[in-house]
Motif scaffolding. Structure first.
Motif, mmCIF file in Angstrom:
data_model
loop_
_atom_site.group_PDB
_atom_site.id
_atom_site.type_symbol
_atom_site.label_atom_id
_atom_site.label_comp_id
_atom_site.label_asym_id
_atom_site.label_seq_id
_atom_site.Cartn_x
_atom_site.Cartn_y
_atom_site.Cartn_z
ATOM 1 N N ALA A 57 0.865 -1.277 -0.075
ATOM 2 C CA ALA A 57 -0.025 -0.021 -0.009
ATOM 3 C C ALA A 57 0.684 1.264 -0.057
ATOM 4 C CB ALA A 57 -0.958 0.141 1.158
ATOM 5 N N ALA A 58 2.076 1.241 0.766
ATOM 6 C CA ALA A 58 2.943 2.258 0.773
ATOM 7 C C ALA A 58 3.724 2.698 -0.576
ATOM 8 C CB ALA A 58 3.871 2.030 1.947
ATOM 9 N N ALA A 59 3.836 1.561 -1.261
ATOM 10 C CA ALA A 59 4.487 1.274 -2.592
ATOM 11 C C ALA A 59 5.799 1.945 -2.508
ATOM 12 C CB ALA A 59 3.532 2.215 -3.750
ATOM 13 N N PRO A 60 6.808 1.009 -2.284
ATOM 14 C CA PRO A 60 8.431 1.101 -2.257
ATOM 15 C C PRO A 60 8.822 1.840 -3.506
ATOM 16 C CG PRO A 60 7.934 -0.778 -0.987
ATOM 17 C CD PRO A 60 6.696 -0.603 -1.741
ATOM 18 N N LYS A 61 9.812 2.741 -3.415
ATOM 19 C CA LYS A 61 10.228 3.356 -4.677
ATOM 20 C C LYS A 61 11.429 2.386 -5.257
ATOM 21 C CE LYS A 61 9.762 8.294 -3.439
ATOM 22 N NZ LYS A 61 8.791 8.894 -4.072
ATOM 23 N N MET A 62 11.814 2.608 -6.435
ATOM 24 C CA MET A 62 12.962 2.061 -6.827
ATOM 25 C C MET A 62 14.192 2.527 -6.138
ATOM 26 S SD MET A 62 12.880 0.611 -9.857
ATOM 27 C CE MET A 62 14.590 0.684 -10.809
ATOM 28 N N GLY A 63 15.041 1.396 -5.675
ATOM 29 C CA GLY A 63 16.118 1.595 -4.560
ATOM 30 C C GLY A 63 15.940 1.619 -3.509
ATOM 31 N N ALA A 64 14.782 1.161 -3.105
ATOM 32 C CA ALA A 64 14.488 0.766 -1.557
ATOM 33 C C ALA A 64 14.959 -0.700 -1.547
ATOM 34 C CB ALA A 64 12.891 0.758 -1.397
ATOM 35 N N ARG A 65 15.677 -0.943 -0.336
ATOM 36 C CA ARG A 65 16.261 -2.100 -0.219
ATOM 37 C C ARG A 65 15.902 -2.614 1.220
ATOM 38 N NH1 ARG A 65 22.096 -2.168 -0.949
ATOM 39 N NH2 ARG A 65 21.898 -4.363 -0.604
ATOM 40 N N TYR A 66 15.840 -1.747 2.170
ATOM 41 C CA TYR A 66 15.847 -2.088 3.738
ATOM 42 C C TYR A 66 14.507 -1.475 4.057
ATOM 43 C CZ TYR A 66 20.558 -3.781 3.409
ATOM 44 O OH TYR A 66 21.595 -4.584 3.169
ATOM 45 N N VAL A 67 14.111 -2.081 5.474
ATOM 46 C CA VAL A 67 12.955 -1.335 5.957
ATOM 47 C C VAL A 67 13.589 -1.199 7.248
ATOM 48 C CG1 VAL A 67 10.502 -1.571 6.802
ATOM 49 C CG2 VAL A 67 11.417 -2.590 4.487
ATOM 50 N N ALA A 68 13.238 0.013 7.963
ATOM 51 C CA ALA A 68 13.865 0.394 9.564
ATOM 52 C C ALA A 68 12.494 0.556 10.296
ATOM 53 C CB ALA A 68 14.453 1.576 9.252
ATOM 54 N N PHE A 69 12.522 -0.156 11.542
ATOM 55 C CA PHE A 69 11.431 0.080 12.448
ATOM 56 C C PHE A 69 11.633 0.969 13.796
ATOM 57 C CE2 PHE A 69 10.955 -3.593 10.044
ATOM 58 C CZ PHE A 69 9.639 -3.890 9.501
ATOM 59 N N THR A 70 10.937 1.883 14.150
ATOM 60 C CA THR A 70 11.031 2.598 15.525
ATOM 61 C C THR A 70 10.127 2.065 16.390
ATOM 62 O OG1 THR A 70 12.050 4.159 14.091
ATOM 63 C CG2 THR A 70 11.725 4.637 16.444
ATOM 64 N N SER A 71 10.420 1.769 17.723
ATOM 65 C CA SER A 71 9.516 1.477 18.841
ATOM 66 C C SER A 71 9.173 2.847 19.584
ATOM 67 C CB SER A 71 10.089 0.616 19.607
ATOM 68 O OG SER A 71 9.243 0.346 20.725
ATOM 69 N N VAL A 72 8.554 2.810 20.360
ATOM 70 C CA VAL A 72 7.913 3.977 20.964
ATOM 71 C C VAL A 72 8.781 4.337 22.378
ATOM 72 C CG1 VAL A 72 6.697 2.558 22.822
ATOM 73 C CG2 VAL A 72 5.997 4.916 22.586
ATOM 74 N N LEU A 73 9.037 5.643 22.452
ATOM 75 C CA LEU A 73 9.697 6.325 23.653
ATOM 76 C C LEU A 73 8.879 7.119 24.468
ATOM 77 C CD1 LEU A 73 12.785 7.004 24.571
ATOM 78 C CD2 LEU A 73 12.528 8.927 23.130
ATOM 79 N N ARG A 74 8.766 6.504 25.586
ATOM 80 C CA ARG A 74 7.800 7.142 26.709
ATOM 81 C C ARG A 74 8.429 6.620 28.097
ATOM 82 N NH1 ARG A 74 1.434 5.936 25.090
ATOM 83 N NH2 ARG A 74 1.492 6.452 22.934
ATOM 84 N N PRO A 75 9.329 7.391 28.418
ATOM 85 C CA PRO A 75 10.244 7.167 29.604
ATOM 86 C C PRO A 75 9.320 7.206 30.893
ATOM 87 C CG PRO A 75 11.651 8.542 28.365
ATOM 88 C CD PRO A 75 10.151 8.694 27.703
ATOM 89 N N SER A 76 8.192 8.348 30.820
ATOM 90 C CA SER A 76 7.492 8.413 31.936
ATOM 91 C C SER A 76 6.439 7.169 32.122
ATOM 92 C CB SER A 76 6.549 9.710 31.799
ATOM 93 O OG SER A 76 5.619 9.544 30.619
ATOM 94 N N GLU A 77 6.398 6.389 31.045
ATOM 95 C CA GLU A 77 5.353 5.261 31.190
ATOM 96 C C GLU A 77 6.175 3.923 31.042
ATOM 97 O OE1 GLU A 77 2.311 5.515 28.165
ATOM 98 O OE2 GLU A 77 2.030 7.623 28.513
ATOM 99 N N MET A 78 7.549 3.925 30.706
ATOM 100 C CA MET A 78 8.380 2.797 30.688
ATOM 101 C C MET A 78 9.454 2.865 31.450
ATOM 102 S SD MET A 78 7.892 2.341 26.391
ATOM 103 C CE MET A 78 7.027 1.120 26.015
ATOM 104 N N PRO A 79 9.138 2.095 32.796
ATOM 105 C CA PRO A 79 10.494 2.298 33.707
ATOM 106 C C PRO A 79 11.888 1.818 33.168
ATOM 107 C CG PRO A 79 8.846 0.652 34.486
ATOM 108 C CD PRO A 79 8.319 1.246 33.216
ATOM 109 N N GLY A 80 11.881 0.913 32.307
ATOM 110 C CA GLY A 80 13.089 0.492 31.843
ATOM 111 C C GLY A 80 13.803 1.467 30.941
ATOM 112 N N GLN A 81 13.165 2.406 30.369
ATOM 113 C CA GLN A 81 13.680 3.692 29.521
ATOM 114 C C GLN A 81 14.195 4.656 30.542
ATOM 115 O OE1 GLN A 81 10.808 4.970 26.945
ATOM 116 N NE2 GLN A 81 11.392 3.366 25.288
ATOM 117 N N ARG A 82 14.422 4.292 31.795
ATOM 118 C CA ARG A 82 14.868 5.430 32.982
ATOM 119 C C ARG A 82 15.903 5.002 33.645
ATOM 120 N NH1 ARG A 82 8.674 5.630 34.420
ATOM 121 N NH2 ARG A 82 9.467 4.744 36.232
#
Lengths: 317, 206
Positions: free
Chosen positions: A152-177
């Motif tokens: 649905a996103a339709a990768p362009k020519m030259g696309a070779r990888y997919v990067a994923f990012t998770s959430v950043l919420r230190p106030s809700e995630m004790p391990g991020q503190r």
């Protein structure tokens, strides 16, 4: 969506239907049944009537008990103990949620979670899960193929990888503190585009027929069953199509221990432990753990080995 | 502080040996509880590893406490010297349970896997060394052994400090990332070692 074939169970390992159905009082429904994430209970109850008809329900092995799937987790954003994610994730309120798709695509878009579910639906996939720490589960996920979203996103020519990012919420995630005693946040992961487009690669929005609990990566996470579990980034906020290999969290932490590919491979040991066999969570007893030999690509070699033809799996571990 | 009140000897109805045995038995309770819970299925999805890790931590705790007995007496004036031996034996007992759960329960005595583990995982090397020292100390803790070793007993039992250092390394590098708990234990271990370095003559000034 056409059913995708993947390894099937030995008959001896299938949990009796009645037992499995009864434990899932809230039944997700048969393969291909779509569920609304929020308020899934009503939909699920409506689907219960059709559950008996699901004679073709695919089950590779005996599913790990639901309570174990939801109480034995690695989700360092909440803590490093396996019980921490279930215990310490109460402050994390994922909804409302959206996922941004951007980078080398023709249709960049920020998707509301409801729209993703409406557009791509949910199907059930029973997958093996092999942790890099040499333990494993069998988990009934609900979700949709990442390929569908990428198309649905339709990768362009030259696309070779997919990067994923998770959430950043230190106030809700004790391990991020925890400062130095942790990974760098937010957690990031990546796949090669052909891996990401593979029909086995799943964006999971539920487990055991219910919306993903916070400790399992609510509300949407990646599942790549032929790779070690840490590739399955949780609580995804952003998916970026790119032309270069993206950084990945565990690889940044210890590059000699955790590769970019992280394919399950009993012949390539982790530098600090053997990967030849695995402990089966949910089986065995206090004085005798259940173990089994680890399979190449976690048993999905027939489906995915072709992706790595000509590569040295020892070098690209 | 000029005068630390000398601890008053309270009369106990139990003989010293009985008190030592009671302390030892009392502190076996955490192990008994873990095993009971593990057998009852209330120790979580992986009871074996819960026991394994709990017992390792208890072994380390008792080792630290047993080595803190002397500085406690010297610098705080609390005399629990009577309990040093049972505390040391508790450290060994928990270490033995820890090793049992690893070698027998988790690894099924599979020599191939064990050899791979021990040859490729440095943290295990330190674990093994720690355990060997504790075993040597436990086996020379009987009255007869103490008498037989005579003057050699004391330098031999100083190896407990080496065991403590190895345990710090074993615990600190056992994880995939740096953890807070081994860091805290290591700080305590460094304090114990540092107090050991204080010359005897400085005793009264502190």
């Amino acid at each position: 969506m056409a059913a995708y074939r993947y390894p099937q169970p030995r008959a001896s390992e299938i949990t009796p239907r009645s037992y499995f159905l009864s434990r899932r009082a809230v039944m997700a429904g048969v393969v291909g049944t779509t569920l609304a994430l929020a308020g899934s209970e009503q939909v699920a109850q409506a689907a219960t009537g059709t559950a008996q008809n699901a004679s073709g329900w695919p089950a590779p092995e005996k599913p790990t008990p639901q309570n174990d799937v939801t109480h034995y987790n690695n989700f360092y954003e909440f803590g490093t103990d396996k019980g921490d994610p279930a215990e310490l994730s109460g402050a994390f309120k994922p909804l409302p949620w959206s996922v941004q798709i951007d980078g080398l695509v023709d249709n960049p878009r920020t998707w509301a979670l409801e729209d993703l579910l409406k557009q791509f639906g949910q199907e059930e996939r029973l997958y093996r899960m092999r942790c890099v720490e040499a333990w494993s589960m069998v988990i009934p996920w609900n979700g949709f193929s990442l390929a569908a979203l990428l198309k649905a996103a339709a990768p362009k020519m030259g696309a070779r990888y997919v990067a994923f990012t998770s959430v950043l919420r230190p106030s809700e995630m004790p391990g991020q503190r925890r400062g130095l005693f942790a990974l760098k946040w937010p957690y990031v992961e990546g796949l090669r585009l052909d891996e990401a487009m593979h029909p086995l690669t799943l964006l999971a929005t539920g487990v055991y027929g219910e919306a993903l609990p916070t400790q399992n990566g609510a509300p949407i996470r990646l599942v790549v069953p032929w790779k070690y579990g840490f590739k399955g980034i949780k609580s995804i906020t952003r998916i970026t199509v790119t032309d270069r290999q993206p950084p990945t969290s565990w690889n940044l932490m210890a590059p000699e221990e955790y590769g970019f590919y992280a394919n399950v491979n009993p012949a390539v040991d982790h530098p600090r432990w053997s990967q030849a066999s695995e402990q089966i969570i949910g089986e065995g007893s206090l004085f005798h753990t259940a173990r089994k030999p680890t399979q190449l690509f976690n048993g999905y070699a027939e489906q995915v080995a072709g992706l790595y033809q000509g590569m040295d799996l020892r070098k690209d571990f | 502080m000029s005068s630390i009140p000398s601890p008053r000897r309270r009369r106990s109805r139990f003989s010293p040996v009985t008190r030592q045995v009671l302390l030892y038995l009392f502190f076996l309770l955490p192990a008994a509880m873990d095993i009971a819970q593990g057998m009852a299925g209330t120790l979580g999805p992986n009871p074996t590893s819960a026991c394994l890790h709990d017992f390792g931590r208890y072994a380390f705790r008792f080792l630290l406490v047993s080595l803190a007995v002397t500085p406690l007496k010297r610098f705080v004036g609390v005399d629990i010297m009577l309990y040093r031996r049972p505390l040391g034996l508790l450290a060994f007992t928990y270490a033995a349970l820890h090793v049992f759960f690893y070698v027998v329960v988790a690894r099924h005595l599979d020599t191939h896997i064990l050899w791979q583990d021990f040859s490729s995982r440095p943290f295990l090397t330190f674990g093994v060394l720690t355990f060997l020292i504790l075993a040597a100390l436990a086996s020379t803790s009987t009255r007869r052994a103490i008498r037989a070793l005579g003057r050699k007993w004391s330098p031999l039992h100083k190896l407990a400090y080496l065991a403590m250092i190895f345990a710090c390394i074993h615990y600190s590098i056992a994880f995939k990332t740096w953890h807070v708990e081994p860091f805290i234990y290591t700080v305590i271990a460094i304090c114990v070692l540092a107090l050991r370095m204080v010359p005897r003559s400085a005793r009264r000034k502190v």
